[in-house]
Scaffold this motif. Structure first.
Motif, mmCIF file in Angstrom:
data_model
loop_
_atom_site.group_PDB
_atom_site.id
_atom_site.type_symbol
_atom_site.label_atom_id
_atom_site.label_comp_id
_atom_site.label_asym_id
_atom_site.label_seq_id
_atom_site.Cartn_x
_atom_site.Cartn_y
_atom_site.Cartn_z
ATOM 1 N N TYR A 1 36.459 49.215 1.981
ATOM 2 C CA TYR A 1 35.184 49.265 1.232
ATOM 3 C C TYR A 1 34.113 49.451 2.068
ATOM 4 O O TYR A 1 32.861 49.265 1.673
ATOM 5 N N GLY B 1 31.099 50.728 0.874
ATOM 6 C CA GLY B 1 31.027 50.299 -0.625
ATOM 7 C C GLY B 1 31.756 50.448 -1.704
ATOM 8 O O GLY B 1 31.672 49.648 -2.485
ATOM 9 N N LYS B 2 32.851 51.304 -1.499
ATOM 10 C CA LYS B 2 33.913 51.549 -2.438
ATOM 11 C C LYS B 2 35.254 51.629 -1.893
ATOM 12 O O LYS B 2 35.186 51.904 -0.664
ATOM 13 N N PRO B 3 36.520 51.615 -2.527
ATOM 14 C CA PRO B 3 37.544 51.726 -1.754
ATOM 15 C C PRO B 3 38.110 53.237 -1.509
ATOM 16 O O PRO B 3 38.341 53.988 -2.176
ATOM 17 N N LYS C 1 35.267 59.864 -5.793
ATOM 18 C CA LYS C 1 35.109 58.878 -7.003
ATOM 19 C C LYS C 1 36.241 58.216 -7.394
ATOM 20 O O LYS C 1 37.289 58.540 -7.310
ATOM 21 N N ILE D 1 38.877 55.213 -7.100
ATOM 22 C CA ILE D 1 39.611 54.429 -6.101
ATOM 23 C C ILE D 1 40.640 55.221 -5.215
ATOM 24 O O ILE D 1 40.963 56.507 -5.739
ATOM 25 N N ILE E 1 43.498 54.797 -2.955
ATOM 26 C CA ILE E 1 44.301 53.602 -2.368
ATOM 27 C C ILE E 1 45.894 53.836 -2.042
ATOM 28 O O ILE E 1 46.216 55.086 -2.427
ATOM 29 N N THR E 2 46.547 53.107 -1.726
ATOM 30 C CA THR E 2 47.975 53.037 -1.426
ATOM 31 C C THR E 2 48.638 54.226 -0.759
ATOM 32 O O THR E 2 49.405 54.945 -1.395
ATOM 33 N N SER F 1 41.822 58.355 -8.020
ATOM 34 C CA SER F 1 41.407 58.070 -9.510
ATOM 35 C C SER F 1 40.380 59.159 -9.892
ATOM 36 O O SER F 1 39.181 58.846 -10.991
ATOM 37 N N GLY G 1 39.609 60.145 -13.493
ATOM 38 C CA GLY G 1 39.351 59.213 -14.196
ATOM 39 C C GLY G 1 40.724 58.668 -14.664
ATOM 40 O O GLY G 1 40.731 57.496 -15.396
ATOM 41 N N ASP G 2 41.751 59.015 -14.215
ATOM 42 C CA ASP G 2 43.017 58.175 -14.283
ATOM 43 C C ASP G 2 43.721 58.076 -12.974
ATOM 44 O O ASP G 2 43.663 59.140 -12.254
ATOM 45 N N SER G 3 44.251 56.971 -12.466
ATOM 46 C CA SER G 3 44.878 56.989 -11.452
ATOM 47 C C SER G 3 46.244 57.710 -11.272
ATOM 48 O O SER G 3 47.120 57.558 -12.055
ATOM 49 N N LEU H 1 50.623 54.600 -9.094
ATOM 50 C CA LEU H 1 50.360 53.980 -7.735
ATOM 51 C C LEU H 1 51.462 53.746 -7.164
ATOM 52 O O LEU H 1 52.777 53.619 -7.522
ATOM 53 N N GLU I 1 47.369 46.041 -5.050
ATOM 54 C CA GLU I 1 47.158 47.380 -5.302
ATOM 55 C C GLU I 1 47.050 47.535 -6.777
ATOM 56 O O GLU I 1 46.163 48.461 -7.260
ATOM 57 N N LEU J 1 43.936 46.766 -8.165
ATOM 58 C CA LEU J 1 42.699 48.004 -7.659
ATOM 59 C C LEU J 1 42.833 48.860 -8.871
ATOM 60 O O LEU J 1 41.758 49.399 -9.341
ATOM 61 N N ALA J 2 43.959 49.334 -9.229
ATOM 62 C CA ALA J 2 44.029 50.421 -10.199
ATOM 63 C C ALA J 2 43.635 49.982 -11.749
ATOM 64 O O ALA J 2 42.964 50.522 -12.576
ATOM 65 N N ASP K 1 39.858 49.699 -11.798
ATOM 66 C CA ASP K 1 39.341 50.745 -11.822
ATOM 67 C C ASP K 1 39.538 51.302 -13.492
ATOM 68 O O ASP K 1 38.569 51.886 -14.273
ATOM 69 N N GLN K 2 40.603 50.943 -14.084
ATOM 70 C CA GLN K 2 40.948 51.369 -15.799
ATOM 71 C C GLN K 2 39.738 50.538 -16.364
ATOM 72 O O GLN K 2 39.322 51.234 -17.283
ATOM 73 N N GLU L 1 36.373 51.991 -16.195
ATOM 74 C CA GLU L 1 36.448 53.307 -16.954
ATOM 75 C C GLU L 1 36.471 53.059 -18.333
ATOM 76 O O GLU L 1 35.716 53.939 -18.941
ATOM 77 N N ILE M 1 33.292 50.952 -10.255
ATOM 78 C CA ILE M 1 33.830 50.587 -9.014
ATOM 79 C C ILE M 1 34.905 49.497 -9.139
ATOM 80 O O ILE M 1 34.637 48.363 -10.025
ATOM 81 N N SER M 2 36.050 49.617 -8.793
ATOM 82 C CA SER M 2 37.040 48.576 -9.020
ATOM 83 C C SER M 2 36.997 47.556 -7.585
ATOM 84 O O SER M 2 36.908 48.007 -6.498
ATOM 85 N N TYR M 3 37.194 46.330 -7.984
ATOM 86 C CA TYR M 3 37.234 45.336 -7.107
ATOM 87 C C TYR M 3 38.492 44.550 -6.888
ATOM 88 O O TYR M 3 39.083 43.701 -6.113
#
Lengths: 439, 186
Positions: free
Chosen positions: A226, A229-231, A249, A251, A253-254, A269, A272-274, A297, B128, B131-132, B135-136, B139, B158-160
């Motif tokens: 981060y 500021g974001k992942p 925009k 996540i 990740i992984t 994502s 809008g979908d991971s 993921l 992990e 995080l997803a 995000d969902q 969203e 933003i996902s934390y």
């Protein structure tokens, strides 16, 4: 760099030597790799013989032989015999080459490691031998020369020889483990040696940094941070200031490197979908590997890079799936439990380790044909994030069994669970490096 | 006719009488009194008008202050009122939806504002996946607000995951607080 090369050269074993019938090929029958931990091999490791007496030699022979015992013990293959039971004092034997094997078989030792230590200024010479005491045979013999401070490297190199002889596998002694620790106040990536020795901080991003992933040559590491500021996904060379950041925009990740390629799968994502995407090592999208609505993921590659296991919620709960990359067909692998995540494909290719939740998280191993699963941790806090050692013999994971999350190691069969290291704060998400060339 | 005659007569008698009265009075004093009276009146009028102005201003100020307070309260509510989720779910519960309707109203009334939606999870589950999931959650809140007419360009997520719990506890009460969508104004 030059110094490093010189050191490496100095460390090269000066000689392999054979006595009598000598070394007759590898002895893979010593350790049954299908059930390696059912019976531990009793091994005697007496204090190394001091070639010339002296305080410094005394200390070195003690620490080096102790280190060798610890290193072999770490593998889980051996039962290290208590020195108090030994019938013979190695310091009094006239020649290391003449072993009275009966002294060792009578106390139950099946293997014996002897060593001789010679100090010259800041240089050390070590002569190390592995014997089969029942066959009365020298299995491995090496002589090493290096600086005193390199004794750990010398011992590890000889341990690698022992493990290679006994299992046919290079072992883990040149490998490292990356993990996340918050002991600086922020989650950062750290790396330690395979046995927890010498932990060091490798990121200084003062943010939340997660999910380290080694490339298969051990030179690159990908992780999420981060820091901006974001992942975002960071792909960084470990020694040079090279790399890239994927900052789409949503996540990023992984990461999971494709075996033997400068490419990796990761979860993005921005749509809008991971979904899991295949990326070049420079961060360009090659293609999309999952296309189902809902969370996908945590990719992990089969050793041949032809299949990818991953987590998907497509059936309503997070479960592990395997996708064949060529055909694009995905099949569900886990059916027990309602929350199975963090898959890690074994280096031998036949199994996947993962975290399953039933109240708490525990580590499971399942055959890629769906055989099992076998639960490896029980009733000991949360156990998460399994990662295989490069030879497939051990699994590193995080556990809260002692309160704060720490890094632990066990055999691939769940035996010999022990803590790898304890830093301030909490340690999570270990990732075991691939086997790295000699060092 | 007779009545008219009487009025004329009265005027002839009364007016000189009045004139006589005036000429006999102490001129200066009367004159001073009259001036000071006038000043007083003027001052009083001035004061009254100032008081009135002040009163109006106070009312206006109070109105503005109340308006500001109302806006601040609305803004604070926008910032402080989190929406909550069930375990391993990004589905918007009825209460979350009613909170989001208020947030949509605020965003529509404050057209210059842009907001970030933070998706958070409890510590159960794995980092992990959380995080997803976070995000969902962000969203699904964003989509709901857009369906209520808020421009998507003013909303970011933003996902934390489980990295920033609001309650560090390890129990259902803490977990329920941590499974949240939190809003900030950019």
């Amino acid at each position: 760099m030059k110094n490093y090369c010189i050191k490496t050269i100095c460390l090269i074993a000066l000689a392999s030597f054979m006595i009598g019938t000598g070394i007759c090929g590898a002895g893979y029958d010593y350790i049954d790799i299908t059930h390696p931990f059912l019976r531990k091999i009793p091994i005697a490791i007496p204090v190394f013989k001091k070639v010339y007496p002296g305080d410094a030699t005394e200390r070195l022979s003690g620490t080096a032989s102790g280190l060798l015992a610890e290193t072999l013990d770490f593998t889980g293959y051996f039962k290290i015999l208590d020195r108090d039971a030994f019938l013979v004092d190695m310091q009094t034997v006239t020649s290391l080459a003449n072993v009275n094997f009966h002294n060792w078989t009578s106390i139950g030792a099946e293997l014996l490691v002897t060593g001789g230590v010679l100090l010259k200024g800041d240089q050390v010479e070590m002569e190390l031998r592995l014997y089969d005491t029942f066959k009365e045979k020298l299995l491995v013999g090496k002589r090493y020369k290096g600086l005193i401070k390199d004794q750990r490297k010398i011992v590890r190199r000889f341990c690698s020889e022992i493990i290679f002889f006994l299992t046919g596998n290079k072992g883990i002694f040149n490998s490292e483990i990356a993990f996340v620790s918050n002991n600086s106040g922020n989650k950062e990536i750290y790396i330690c040696e395979f046995d927890g020795y010498n932990p060091r901080q490798v990121t200084h991003l003062k943010s939340i940094t997660l999910s380290p992933a080694w490339s298969s040559d051990g030179k690159w590491m990908a992780y999420t941070s981060y820091a901006k500021g974001k992942p975002d996904l960071y792909i960084k060379h470990l020694k040079q200031k090279r790399g890239t950041v994927i900052s789409k925009k949503g996540i990023n990740i992984t990461p999971a490197w494709v075996p033997n390629e400068f490419a990796l799968a990761a979860t993005l994502s921005f749509s809008g979908d991971s979904e899991i995407y295949l990326l070049t090592g420079t961060g360009k999208i090659i293609n999309k590997l999952t296309k189902k609505r809902g969370i996908d993921l945590s990719p992990t590659w089969s050793p041949d890079g032809k299949n990818m296991a991953f987590v998907s919620k497509r059936s309503g709960t997070p479960q592990v799936y395997i996708k064949n990359i060529a055909s694009g067909v995905a099949r569900r692998l886990t059916f027990q439990g309602r929350y199975n995540t963090q898959p890690s494909w074994s280096p031998k290719g036949d199994k996947v380790a993962y975290s399953g939740m039933s109240g708490r998280n525990d580590i499971f191993v399942i055959g890629i044909d769906g055989q099992g699963p076998i639960q490896l941790t029980h009733d000991h806090g949360d156990n998460e994030a399994p990662s295989w050692s490069p030879d497939g013999s051990l699994i590193v994971f995080s556990s809260t069994r002692e309160g704060p999350s720490r890094i632990y190691v066990m055999t691939a069969y769940g035996t010999d669970q022990r803590r790898l290291l304890a830093l301030q704060g909490e340690q999570t998400q270990p990732d075991w490096s691939p086997g790295m060339g000699s060092n | 006719m007779r009545k008219k005659l009487l009025i004329h007569l009265a005027m002839v008698l009364v007016i000189p009488g009045l004139l006589l009265t005036v000429s006999c009075a102490k001129k200066t004093i009367r004159s001073e009194t009259s001036l000071s009276q006038q000043a007083e009146d003027e001052a009083a009028a001035e004061k009254a008008s100032q008081e009135e102005l002040a009163r109006q201003q106070a009312i206006e100020e109070q109105r503005l202050q109340e308006e500001a307070e109302r806006m601040a309260a609305a803004r604070n509510m926008f910032l402080n009122e989190d929406i909550f989720f069930e375990f391993d779910s990004a589905v918007l519960l009825a209460e979350a939806q009613s909170i989001l309707r208020k947030k949509a109203e605020w965003l529509i009334n404050n057209a210059e504002a842009a907001a970030t939606i933070e998706g958070h999870c409890d510590e159960r589950g794995t980092n992990e996946y959380n995080l997803a999931l976070g995000d969902q959650r962000a969203e699904s809140a964003k989509t709901f607000l857009m369906d209520l007419g808020v421009e998507g360009s003013r909303l970011s997520g933003i996902s934390y995951g489980e990295e920033r719990p609001v309650d560090p506890g390890h129990n259902e009460e803490a977990w329920a607080k941590n499974r949240r969508g939190h809003f900030t104004i950019n």
